[in-house]
Design a protein around this motif. Structure first.
Motif, PDB file in Angstrom:
ATOM      1  N   LYS B 228      35.330  69.162 -78.688  1.00 20.38           N
ATOM      2  CA  LYS B 228      34.454  70.487 -77.928  1.00 20.38           C
ATOM      3  C   LYS B 228      33.154  70.401 -78.470  1.00 20.38           C
ATOM      4  O   LYS B 228      33.303  70.016 -79.732  1.00 20.38           O
ATOM      5  CB  LYS B 228      35.484  71.445 -77.836  1.00 20.38           C
ATOM      6  CG  LYS B 228      35.725  72.168 -76.550  1.00 20.38           C
ATOM      7  CD  LYS B 228      36.320  73.484 -76.745  1.00 20.38           C
ATOM      8  CE  LYS B 228      35.624  74.590 -75.909  1.00 20.38           C
ATOM      9  NZ  LYS B 228      36.218  75.848 -76.049  1.00 20.38           N
ATOM     10  N   ALA B 229      32.279  70.820 -77.850  1.00 19.71           N
ATOM     11  CA  ALA B 229      30.964  71.024 -78.405  1.00 19.71           C
ATOM     12  C   ALA B 229      30.954  72.546 -79.325  1.00 19.71           C
ATOM     13  O   ALA B 229      30.611  73.348 -78.844  1.00 19.71           O
ATOM     14  CB  ALA B 229      29.929  71.354 -77.502  1.00 19.71           C
ATOM     15  N   GLY B 279      42.661  66.314 -73.380  1.00 22.61           N
ATOM     16  CA  GLY B 279      41.890  67.639 -73.388  1.00 22.61           C
ATOM     17  C   GLY B 279      40.665  67.529 -74.286  1.00 22.61           C
ATOM     18  O   GLY B 279      40.809  66.749 -75.369  1.00 22.61           O
ATOM     19  N   PHE B 280      39.871  68.794 -74.119  1.00 26.26           N
ATOM     20  CA  PHE B 280      38.725  68.561 -74.922  1.00 26.26           C
ATOM     21  C   PHE B 280      39.331  69.595 -76.187  1.00 26.26           C
ATOM     22  O   PHE B 280      38.955  70.888 -76.089  1.00 26.26           O
ATOM     23  CB  PHE B 280      37.380  69.157 -74.339  1.00 26.26           C
ATOM     24  CG  PHE B 280      37.040  67.914 -73.719  1.00 26.26           C
ATOM     25  CD1 PHE B 280      36.182  67.097 -74.113  1.00 26.26           C
ATOM     26  CD2 PHE B 280      37.416  68.197 -72.232  1.00 26.26           C
ATOM     27  CE1 PHE B 280      35.755  65.874 -73.184  1.00 26.26           C
ATOM     28  CE2 PHE B 280      37.041  66.949 -71.296  1.00 26.26           C
ATOM     29  CZ  PHE B 280      36.289  65.985 -71.840  1.00 26.26           C
ATOM     30  N   LYS B 447      28.011  68.755 -79.263  1.00 25.42           N
ATOM     31  CA  LYS B 447      27.719  68.257 -78.136  1.00 25.42           C
ATOM     32  C   LYS B 447      27.789  66.791 -77.798  1.00 25.42           C
ATOM     33  O   LYS B 447      28.341  66.183 -76.913  1.00 25.42           O
ATOM     34  CB  LYS B 447      26.334  68.678 -77.499  1.00 25.42           C
ATOM     35  CG  LYS B 447      26.317  70.299 -77.352  1.00 25.42           C
ATOM     36  CD  LYS B 447      25.077  70.577 -76.838  1.00 25.42           C
ATOM     37  CE  LYS B 447      24.871  72.147 -76.470  1.00 25.42           C
ATOM     38  NZ  LYS B 447      23.621  72.636 -76.428  1.00 25.42           N
ATOM     39  N   ASN B 450      31.308  65.946 -77.476  1.00 22.27           N
ATOM     40  CA  ASN B 450      32.013  66.364 -76.209  1.00 22.27           C
ATOM     41  C   ASN B 450      31.575  65.376 -75.294  1.00 22.27           C
ATOM     42  O   ASN B 450      32.288  64.824 -74.245  1.00 22.27           O
ATOM     43  CB  ASN B 450      31.420  67.500 -76.285  1.00 22.27           C
ATOM     44  CG  ASN B 450      31.948  68.593 -75.080  1.00 22.27           C
ATOM     45  OD1 ASN B 450      31.800  69.428 -74.670  1.00 22.27           O
ATOM     46  ND2 ASN B 450      33.405  68.097 -74.679  1.00 22.27           N
ATOM     47  N   LEU B 451      30.299  64.935 -75.175  1.00 25.42           N
ATOM     48  CA  LEU B 451      29.661  64.031 -74.088  1.00 25.42           C
ATOM     49  C   LEU B 451      30.208  62.658 -74.416  1.00 25.42           C
ATOM     50  O   LEU B 451      30.541  61.964 -73.204  1.00 25.42           O
ATOM     51  CB  LEU B 451      28.226  64.104 -74.058  1.00 25.42           C
ATOM     52  CG  LEU B 451      27.468  65.524 -73.630  1.00 25.42           C
ATOM     53  CD1 LEU B 451      26.110  65.453 -73.936  1.00 25.42           C
ATOM     54  CD2 LEU B 451      27.841  65.557 -72.185  1.00 25.42           C
ATOM     55  N   ALA B 454      33.548  62.761 -72.797  1.00 27.37           N
ATOM     56  CA  ALA B 454      33.653  63.189 -71.478  1.00 27.37           C
ATOM     57  C   ALA B 454      33.003  62.206 -70.493  1.00 27.37           C
ATOM     58  O   ALA B 454      33.569  61.768 -69.291  1.00 27.37           O
ATOM     59  CB  ALA B 454      32.751  64.497 -71.197  1.00 27.37           C
ATOM     60  N   ASN B 455      32.121  61.502 -71.074  1.00 25.47           N
ATOM     61  CA  ASN B 455      31.326  60.311 -70.107  1.00 25.47           C
ATOM     62  C   ASN B 455      31.838  58.946 -70.546  1.00 25.47           C
ATOM     63  O   ASN B 455      31.184  57.929 -70.073  1.00 25.47           O
ATOM     64  CB  ASN B 455      29.914  60.488 -70.253  1.00 25.47           C
ATOM     65  CG  ASN B 455      29.339  61.847 -69.682  1.00 25.47           C
ATOM     66  OD1 ASN B 455      29.997  62.454 -68.671  1.00 25.47           O
ATOM     67  ND2 ASN B 455      28.412  62.320 -70.133  1.00 25.47           N
TER      68      ASN B 455
END
Lengths: 293, 476
Positions: B228-229, B279-280, B447, B450-451, B454-455
């Motif tokens: 997570k960020a 999950g994050f 961040k 996290n990115l 996520a991406n």
């Protein structure tokens, strides 16, 4: 111009009037006017945290800094989109629910009270509840949807940065529609039934009744509530920040720019002044065009 | 009339002390294994009663003196911690006649509270906070760096490893290191030995263990990695990056988030993420995952020690208790790839340059870091708060605590030894890197991580984004 001869009753009335509103005027000046003016004053300074170092006058530098920052403009448009989506969303949902709740059915008062829950629950607990039900693997909603094979239980919807804007908007609509519902329902109940009876005698169906009776009666309530919600959502910080650091609205931009690390109070003050000016402009147009004051 | 009032006040102080000490010193942790014989509680109680009597007499003697007052800001805001701090302040007042106003401040609110209290003219005289705020305030000229240095030198036994992190140059210090924690990998030792795995210290061994112990079908994961960020991601990534010799800034202050070493660090992190819980995930997921036996390894600070050892605490997290967890838990206090790194945080005391009562503030700082007072403070969070003074770390009284005893003197000594090797992004080549605080406050590294997940970004893409974002945040 009207003049008041000394000692007349009229003059005494005017003086009494001033005396009566004086406490309000003084309190408002102290609590609202002074901070607002002080904020504008600060926006021209580089404010020092150290009492030994005086604030340094920088003129319009803080303003230029913000207005020339592409991140500011990106956040500005994100905020406009966020405000439009959430206001329209919560208005439609609130209106729909209010119309349904305006009918008589068994257990109506209980349902009416329940609908208010999202709005009256403390913000922090509803944010955590949302995070909990969407928890990957263990979240109740995730488990339910996974059991129907609608989603992969390992998916993390809330914390995915790509979902930030949608999650935040959705949450805001859910949280605030009860406020809209409450205002609209109050007005709905005061619409005289004779209007509907007259419309029925003219052969109007439900849609026609809604368009020609309900909506015109609700116009000013809807317009005022939309204005309030618009102002509040434009400045919304708490729930957006609690849900995601990626939503990128203006209040978050100000927080990141001005308060991350050593606080830059001058920059924060100028950003607040810019937002204030934008809001005053939008409100003036809205009040004249939509509320027709 | 005045005399009666003063006597009444003295009684109040004694009552408060009985109350607070009664609540805390005699606090009995429910531990399933027996506490060794020789009941410490009663001994402590008797000693305390004697000292209370002495204090009471002293209080009577000094009530005639003029009352001085200082304001102390602390970031220990939990109510049981506040109670202890208040008790210490009360004893301090009884001993010196100086009244200490204790103000709890959330670390996140520290700067906005400071800005407000500067405007109101109510800045504190002394504050307790993490090194980042102390250093930032120091660079703004708000810390009395000379006086802080004097306190450090007067003690003479503060670990070099922790005090260098607050060094302001020219023999001055932004703050006085007060207590510290170390981060590392906590792992189920028994699972490791069953599979013949080596302790998770090198990158290779960490990845091997994560791969080997990961069994999602059974709901068991190799690790719970922060994704997570937030600060937790940054703290864990710091240890990983430093083990590879990667830093966000070079010695000249240029941003170096896209160097080959940094890209390798992101690559390792992403690889490790494959064997992590879905999950994050963040800090609470890690803690609960480890305690409930769903994760083989987690990154955590020494604050986890009472969660592992104390039944009440563990049950408050996962509604069950594993009495063998202490025995079966290993702690890797460093990480090795091309470099060796160990991450930690130091919490310091800082006397402010704006204080009008510096002598009193200095006295209070010394009071808090001396003998029983210091130990009483550190036992607020056994394992989490470790002493920064050598003489206290080796003091048997310090180890005389139910939680610390369960781990044993050797393990505690190992943890404290790791304090000397703490490495951080905001400290490089003998200098404090103040730019780092801006990146941390904007969660640039969190961040990026996290990115990346996520991406599904490549390590190169992630590094490129982090570099760009850092330059933007720093206005370069």
């Amino acid at each position: 111009m009207k003049s008041y001869p000394v000692g007349t009753l009229e003059r005494k009335t005017v003086i009494l009037g001033w005396k009566l509103i004086a406490p309000t005027v003084i309190i408002i000046s102290l609590l609202i006017l002074y901070p607002a003016v002080y904020n504008i004053y600060l926006s021209f300074f580089k404010v020092s945290l150290n009492p030994a170092i005086p604030n340094q006058f920088v003129g319009l530098k803080n303003y230029f800094g913000i207005l020339s920052d592409p991140a500011f403009w990106r956040s500005f448009w994100v905020t406009i989109a966020f405000t439009l989506i959430t206001v329209i969303g919560s208005m439609l949902l609130g209106l729909g629910v209010a119309i349904m709740m305006n009918r008589n059915f068994y257990g109506r008062s209980a349902v009416r009270a329940l609908i208010l829950l999202p709005y009256v629950t403390p913000l922090i607990s509803s944010v955590f509840a949302w995070k909990y039900i969407f928890l990957p693997l263990n979240g109740p909603l995730v488990q339910f949807l996974a059991s129907l094979h609608l989603m992969n239980p390992g998916t993390d919807i809330i914390n995915n940065p790509n979902n930030a804007f949608i999650v935040v908007s959705f949450f805001n609509i859910w949280r605030n529609f009860p406020f809209v519902y409450l205002m609209i329902l109050a007005k709905l109940q005061s619409i005289p039934s004779s209007l509907y009876e007259a419309a029925e005698m003219d052969g109007a169906n439900w849609w026609r009744k809604f368009m020609s009776v309900t909506l015109p009666e609700l116009y000013f309530v809807i317009a005022s509530v939309a204005l309030l919600r618009g102002i509040w959502n434009f400045y919304k910080f708490d729930e957006v920040y609690l849900l995601s650091k990626f939503a990128g609205t203006l209040p978050i931009y100000i927080y990141d720019t001005a308060f991350a690390g050593i606080p830059h109070q001058g920059i924060a003050a100028s950003a607040a002044t810019i937002l204030f000016a934008v809001m005053i402009g939008l409100i003036t147009v809205y009040v004249k065009r939509v509320l027709k004051w | 009339m005045m005399g009666i009032f003063k006597e009444q006040k003295t009684f109040d102080i004694i009552e408060i002390m009985f109350y607070t000490y009664g609540e805390n010193i005699f606090h009995n942790y429910k531990i399933k294994e027996k506490i060794p014989k020789g009941n410490i509680k009663i001994k402590e109680g008797l000693n305390m009663k004697k000292s209370l009597l002495v204090i009471a007499i002293l209080t009577l003697a000094i009530t005639g003196l003029l009352a001085q007052s200082i304001t102390f800001w602390t970031t220990e805001t939990e109510s049981n911690r506040m109670q202890r701090i208040q008790a210490l302040a009360t004893i301090f007042q009884a001993k010196t006649g100086i009244n200490v106003k204790v103000v709890p401040v959330q670390e996140n609110d520290l700067f906005s509270r400071l800005a407000a209290s500067k405007a109101a003219g109510t800045l504190p005289d002394i504050m307790e906070a993490g090194i980042e705020p102390l250093v930032l305030l120091g660079t703004e000229g708000l810390m009395d760096t000379k006086l802080n240095a004097k306190v450090i030198n007067d003690f003479g036994d503060i670990y070099t490893g922790v005090k260098r992190l607050l060094y302001a140059g020219n023999g001055k210090y932004y703050g006085i290191p007060f207590h510290a924690w170390v981060q590392g990998i906590w792992y189920h030792k028994n699972w490791f030995s069953k599979k013949g795995l080596a302790a998770p210290i090198s990158w290779y061994n960490i990845l091997e263990a994560a791969k080997e112990l990961n069994d999602p079908a059974k709901g068991i994961y190799g690790i719970v990695l922060p994704k997570k960020a937030d600060n937790y991601s940054e703290q864990v990534f710091t240890e990983v990056a430093l083990a590879n010799g990667a830093r966000p800034f070079d010695a000249a202050g240029n941003v170096t988030l896209d160097t080959p070493q940094m890209i390798q660090a992101f690559k390792f992190y992403k690889e490790l993420g494959k064997y992590s819980m879905p999950g994050f995930t963040t800090v609470l997921d890690a803690l609960k995952g480890y305690l409930s036996g769903k994760a083989a390894m987690i990154f955590y600070s020494t604050y986890i020690m009472d969660d592992i050892a104390v039944q009440d605490v563990q049950e408050s997290r996962i509604h069950s208790f594993d009495p063998n967890l202490v025995k079966n838990t290993g702690f890797a206090n460093k990480m090795i790839n091309v470099d060796t790194s160990s991450y930690g945080q130091v919490v310091g005391l800082g006397i402010l340059s704006s204080s009008k009562n510096k002598t009193a503030a200095e006295k209070f700082a010394k009071f808090l870091m001396t003998g029983d007072n210091y130990i009483y403070w550190l036992h607020m969070a056994p394992g989490g708060m470790n002493p920064t003074r050598k003489s206290i770390a080796t003091n048997p009284q310090f180890l005389n605590n139910p939680v610390l005893k369960r781990y044993g003197a050797q393990k505690i000594a190992n943890i404290i030894a790791a304090l000397d090797n703490i490495e951080r992004f905001d400290f490089y080549k003998g200098k404090v890197v103040t730019q780092m605080s801006k990146l941390s406050a904007n969660f640039v590294i969190g961040k990026a991580i996290n990115l990346m997940f996520a991406n599904d970004w490549t390590p190169e893409q992630t590094a490129k984004w982090a570099q760009k974002e850092a330059l933007r945040v720093l206005g370069k």
